[in-house]
Enzyme design. Structure first.
Site, mmCIF file in Angstrom:
data_model
loop_
_atom_site.group_PDB
_atom_site.id
_atom_site.type_symbol
_atom_site.label_atom_id
_atom_site.label_comp_id
_atom_site.label_asym_id
_atom_site.label_seq_id
_atom_site.Cartn_x
_atom_site.Cartn_y
_atom_site.Cartn_z
ATOM 1 N N GLU A 67 0.870 -1.174 0.000
ATOM 2 C CA GLU A 67 0.000 0.000 0.000
ATOM 3 C C GLU A 67 0.907 1.224 0.000
ATOM 4 O O GLU A 67 1.421 1.627 1.037
ATOM 5 C CB GLU A 67 -0.927 -0.025 1.224
ATOM 6 C CG GLU A 67 -1.908 -1.180 1.237
ATOM 7 C CD GLU A 67 -2.866 -1.166 0.051
ATOM 8 O OE1 GLU A 67 -3.078 -0.084 -0.533
ATOM 9 O OE2 GLU A 67 -3.404 -2.227 -0.297
ATOM 10 N N CYS A 70 -1.761 9.325 2.469
ATOM 11 C CA CYS A 70 -1.349 8.819 1.151
ATOM 12 C C CYS A 70 -2.370 9.101 0.067
ATOM 13 O O CYS A 70 -2.023 9.136 -1.117
ATOM 14 C CB CYS A 70 -1.064 7.315 1.226
ATOM 15 S SG CYS A 70 -2.490 6.308 1.702
#
Length: 503
Positions: free
Chosen positions: A213, A247
């Site tokens: 991720e 993110c």
């Protein structure tokens, strides 16, 4: 004892527990999930204080984006776990019609999770929830970048979770390096692209499956046909949560030329509405995690014209919400993921030029689009490759457990949340269970291959065919009553067959 030897010992102990089968029953898994839920409630006050100390983040923001988010993941998993664990039956062809064909989810084994500092509980416990659901044993490496939060998490993880199956570790690069030298059954990593490559390289030595991720530069397209005030508000909120250290935060904006002045004006107003005339005095705006990240972000503000914000404080790692214009495409701020409260904005007239630019860059974790034009929404959906397309909002796709989250290309490998997390840590074993009887029906497949009708019948029963006829002729075959009758006549005349279904 070296770190590698120490962690090998821990891994061996977890492997022994896994081999014993203790994690396989539903009762064990749901019991551990209940302990996770109790853990979150027990640690809440101490954890909120810890995150505030590390980042000066408002407790309400931490609660909503970190603790409550993870509680929601837990609740969804507990509700659906029994169904996830069940065998999933699949359709068969005519030749195997009486057989049982299904997928049997089995745990991959002993896995390692590398958490991250920006949402410490969410990014460690959410994947662990999936690992528990799948029946895996796990080591969770907490991030050293948020030391106060990490210490609180380790304290409560060790207190609530079964130490025979789950361990938490603190430590820096040395700890991560030692862990990556071991052979795991799965590696789950959240972090930067550069470190993700190191993880992938280490995993490749043992062909270990990975979930990466990562991040990247998440673009925002603001069309001329949209509610510009609402777009500005949602973009500012998405960018300023956690001071941009997310993110999936908007990384840069392409705004239609007609809307550019209005968008900037409305963003400035919404910053004031949310954080006051001086965001530094607001208790709702977080700080940059450490001096290193602060210095990196501060230098990026030289890559354009500051039209909003631009204020900093070296003593507290404060950077105000900042909007840049006139940012060269080859500048540092347009090359690397920003991961802070700085937002470049550029204008466009022809959307095709935006698509062309996107194709020159790595695929992002998320693409954001603000538009009321259904045709443009469909065009972006088809032409822009990204982990997620979020239309007319920011960040909120994360709240939907049935919508898997993950990147594509440089922004990540694998998806999680909801059942997808369970799937990441499970091997869905294909099972075909054929009765030992009825052998006469199977006589069709055995030599001698002396009858064309038999070949044609097998093709009709067992092979999927294109709609149009093909050169090999498979598509023209159809099962007829005559052919089926011939098949059974042949089956029962085969040597060794019996009228009661064969041997």
């Amino acid at each position: 004892m070296s770190l590698e030897e120490e962690y090998q010992k821990i891994q061996d102990e977890l492997q022994t527990s896994f081999d014993s089968g203790v994690t396989l029953p539903y009762e064990y898994r749901i019991g551990q999930l209940k302990k996770c839920a109790a853990m979150i409630k027990a640690m809440e006050k101490e954890y909120l204080e810890a995150v505030h100390k590390d980042m000066r983040k408002h407790p309400m923001e931490t609660n909503g984006t970190d603790l409550k988010f993870t509680e929601s993941e837990l609740g969804y998993a507990m509700k659906h776990l029994k169904g996830w664990m069940a065998d999933q039956y699949v359709k068969t062809d005519l030749l195997n019609k009486i057989d049982q064909a299904y997928l049997c989810p089995e745990p991959k084994g002993v896995i390692v999770i590398f958490g991250a500092w920006n949402y410490p509980v969410q990014l460690a416990l959410s994947p662990l929830v999936g690992a528990i659901c799948a029946g895996c044993c796990a080591v969770v490496k907490l991030s050293e970048v948020a030391p106060t939060a990490s210490a609180v998490m380790k304290k409560y993880f060790d207190l609530f979770l079964d130490p025979l199956c789950y361990r938490t570790l603190e430590g820096g690069v040395d700890t991560a390096t030692a862990l990556l030298k071991l052979r795991w059954d799965h590696i789950f990593f959240t972090g930067s692209v550069s470190v993700g490559k190191i993880v992938a390289k280490a995993a490749a030595v043992n062909l270990t499956p990975v979930t990466l991720e990562l991040g990247g530069k998440c673009p925002v397209i603001v069309d001329e046909n949209t509610n510009i005030d609402t777009a500005a508000k949602r973009i500012i909120w998405g960018k300023c949560v956690n001071a941009g250290q997310t993110c999936i935060a908007p990384d840069y904006i392409y705004c239609h030329k007609k809307q550019m002045p209005t968008l900037i004006e409305r963003m400035k107003q919404h910053i004031t509405d949310m954080y006051g005339e001086d965001p530094e005095q607001s208790d709702g705006f977080a700080r940059i995690i450490n001096q290193g990240h602060y210095n990196r972000l501060k230098s990026l503000m030289n890559d354009g014209t500051v039209v909003i914000g631009g204020k900093t404080n070296d003593e507290t790692n404060y950077i105000s919400p900042t909007i840049l214009t006139n940012t060269p495409l080859d500048s540092k701020v347009m090359q690397d993921e920003i991961f802070g409260p700085i937002l470049p904005i550029m204008e466009y007239e022809d959307i095709q030029s935006v698509f062309k630019f996107f194709r020159t860059r790595e695929k992002p974790l998320v693409c954001y689009l603000f538009s009321s034009n259904a045709k443009l929404v469909d065009e972006v959906k088809k032409k822009v490759s990204a982990g997620t397309l979020d239309v007319n909002d920011c960040l909120m796709h994360m709240m939907i457990p049935t919508l898997p989250f993950g990147g594509v290309g440089h922004s990540g490998i694998g998806k999680y949340h909801g059942k997808s997390t369970f799937d990441q840590f499970s091997h869905h074993k294909s099972v075909l269970h054929k009765p030992i009887g009825m052998e006469s029906v199977n006589n069709l497949r055995y030599p001698p291959y002396d009858a064309e009708w038999k070949q044609n019948l097998i093709y009709s029963l067992a092979y999927y065919k294109p709609n149009a006829p093909t050169s090999n002729g498979f598509a023209k075959y159809a099962v007829t009553s005559t052919m089926a009758g011939a098949a059974f006549a042949y089956a029962y005349s085969y040597p060794g067959s019996s009228g009661s279904g064969g041997q």
